[in-house]
Design an enzyme around this catalytic site. Structure first.
Site, PDB file in Angstrom:
ATOM      1  CG  LEU A 207     -10.480 114.153 -33.398  1.00  0.00           C
ATOM      2  CD1 LEU A 207     -11.766 113.682 -32.753  1.00  0.00           C
ATOM      3  CD2 LEU A 207      -9.525 112.985 -33.594  1.00  0.00           C
ATOM      4  CG  HIS A 208      -8.123 117.208 -39.926  1.00  0.00           C
ATOM      5  ND1 HIS A 208      -7.151 117.301 -38.966  1.00  0.00           N
ATOM      6  CD2 HIS A 208      -7.468 117.052 -41.091  1.00  0.00           C
ATOM      7  CE1 HIS A 208      -5.953 117.225 -39.528  1.00  0.00           C
ATOM      8  NE2 HIS A 208      -6.118 117.065 -40.828  1.00  0.00           N
ATOM      9  NE  ARG A 209      -5.282 112.932 -41.851  1.00  0.00           N
ATOM     10  CZ  ARG A 209      -4.418 113.961 -41.637  1.00  0.00           C
ATOM     11  NH1 ARG A 209      -3.801 114.106 -40.502  1.00  0.00           N
ATOM     12  NH2 ARG A 209      -4.201 114.847 -42.588  1.00  0.00           N
ATOM     13  CG  ASP A 286      -7.438 113.075 -36.901  1.00  0.00           C
ATOM     14  OD1 ASP A 286      -7.135 114.288 -36.967  1.00  0.00           O
ATOM     15  OD2 ASP A 286      -8.586 112.645 -37.181  1.00  0.00           O
TER      16      ASP A 286
END
Ligand code: UD1
Ligand code: UDP
Length: 385
Positions: A207-209, A286
């Site tokens: 996850l990094h958005r 994501d």
């Protein structure tokens, strides 16, 4: 014969897998002179150097060292540094990949200097301008002279925006080239074993958005769902630096790190990460690239977003967009065996770099389409010839 000067631009983690197959296909060709440019957008060892090692890339010919910053700072710093590099040694072609800030910055510089600009992974659209990448894609495709698309939706989006058809060549998905090039090393990696996952069911999380990780309430909701999932299925989560910073800042790190079934680790190199993905029951992500890799591998992918610029991973592949609140319930469905098997999209076949090389020769040198020399170069570079 005067050789064609080509700049290959790499900047951030997902760029390295897109640049590597093309580098290997081109760097031994007698008709071109490559310059590998790293803008420095990603700089931690495990966000950059590890990928050069894994993907058998040499050190960049030019490192612009821009680092992190606001969108304007980062984009402007890349533009300033890359403009100087182009003025000092002008290439004939600038190849940008993907949708990061450096992609946009280098496309703008090349275009203003009237250097031919080609965009690999053109035409993808999420239609969500809250994503900085969507703005990068729109601007890059507007100024690029050559648009290499991965799938038919890419062509359709560009044509609907009024792009001349002769600028577009559908070449397929370059990420799959990297996977196929590294398949031997991925299968030989001991990462699954190292994490004690051999013979066990587990899920992989990335996850990094900004929409998921930059604010406290959405990130806390995500942490709650991941904890609920981990009770049923152990989760391994290589944590992106943006996400780690925010988990720590919002005081959520200890809660997640200590949750039963959750293993938080540093970001992994490509080979070890793909070893983990290959053995996974499912992924929760994501990431753009992970949506594609899981479609290729036939592994269920739960994408925690409301849109995707890669709709073919949903219509043909194993991807589904899932709201955070529905995550644990959707994982149950997969564990109960309810999921589509999907199929590999056309031209996601490991031969995209060769098609790109042939298209460069056709467009810039007026030569016929020949993919074989580039195919051989790639096989030799990674030792599988
Ligand atoms: C960038 C891309 C995104 C891509 C992602 C891949 C843009 C707008 N975003 O997002 O499209 O999906 O890379 O991973 O270009 N940081 C480190 N070490 C690093 C790099 C970053 O600690 O090596 C931290 C810094 O605190 C930095 C933050 O991560 O401020 C964000 O980095 P940045 O490159 O701006 O955006 P990403 O979230 O990585
Ligand atoms: N990846 C990796 N190590 C990790 C997480 C991801 O090598 O710890 C790889 C993944 O296999 C894919 C790429 O990074 O090839 C995707 O990059 P990222 O998710 O950072 O960016 P996006 O694709 O969303 O732009």
């Amino acid at each position: 014969m005067e050789r064609l000067g080509i700049d290959l631009i790499a900047a951030a983690r997902p760029n390295f897998m897109k640049v590597a197959p093309l580098f290997h296909a081109l760097h031994v060709q007698p008709w071109c002179k490559l310059r590998l440019v790293h803008t420095g957008q990603h700089y931690d060892r495990n966000m950059s150097e590890a990928f050069f090692r894994d993907l058998k890339l040499p050190s960049p010919d030019l490192h612009l060292g821009v680092g992190s910053g606001s969108h304007a700072e980062q984009t402007a710093n890349v533009m300033l540094a890359y403009e100087q590099a182009c003025v000092a040694d002008r290439p004939d072609l600038v190849v940008v990949v993907g949708d990061v800030n450096s992609t946009l910055a280098c496309a703008l510089v090349g275009s203003k200097l009237r250097i031919t600009v080609a965009h690999l992974e053109a035409g993808l659209r999420s239609r969500d301008r809250d994503m900085p990448e969507e703005i990068n894609r729109l601007v890059t495709d507007t100024v690029a002279d050559v648009l290499w698309t991965p799938s038919p939706d890419g062509d359709e989006n560009l044509l609907a925006e009024g792009v001349a058809p002769d600028k577009i060549t559908r070449v397929g998905n370059i990420m799959i080239d990297s996977y196929e090039l590294m398949r031997g090393a991925i299968e030989a990696s001991v990462e699954r074993k190292r994490l004690g996952l051999l013979g066990r069911e587990y899920g992989v999380v990335t996850l990094h958005r900004p929409s998921n990780v930059d604010e406290s309430a959405p990130l806390a909701a995500l942490v709650r769902q991941l904890k609920a999932v981990a009770v049923r299925l152990p989760l391994v989560f290589p944590v992106h630096p943006r996400t780690r910073k925010n988990l720590e800042a919002f005081g959520l790190w200890p809660e997640l790190a200590e949750a039963s079934g959750v293993t938080l680790i540093e970001p992994l190199g490509y080979v070890d990460f793909m070893n983990l993905v290959c053995g996974a029951r499912l992924t929760i992500t994501d990431s753009g690239g992970v949506q594609e890799e899981t479609t290729y591998l036939g592994i269920p992918c739960l994408t925690l977003r409301t849109t995707t610029e890669r709709p073919i991973t949903v219509t043909e592949g194993t991807n589904r967009l899932v709201a955070v609140y529905a995550l644990a319930r959707t994982v149950e469905e997969i564990l109960a065996g309810c999921w589509t098997h999907g199929r590999k999209p056309a031209l996601w076949d490991g031969h995209t770099a060769a098609r790109v090389a042939a298209d460069i020769r056709r467009r810039l040198l007026g030569e016929s389409d020949e993919t074989e020399p580039a195919e051989t170069a790639v096989r030799q570079a990674v030792g599988s010839a």
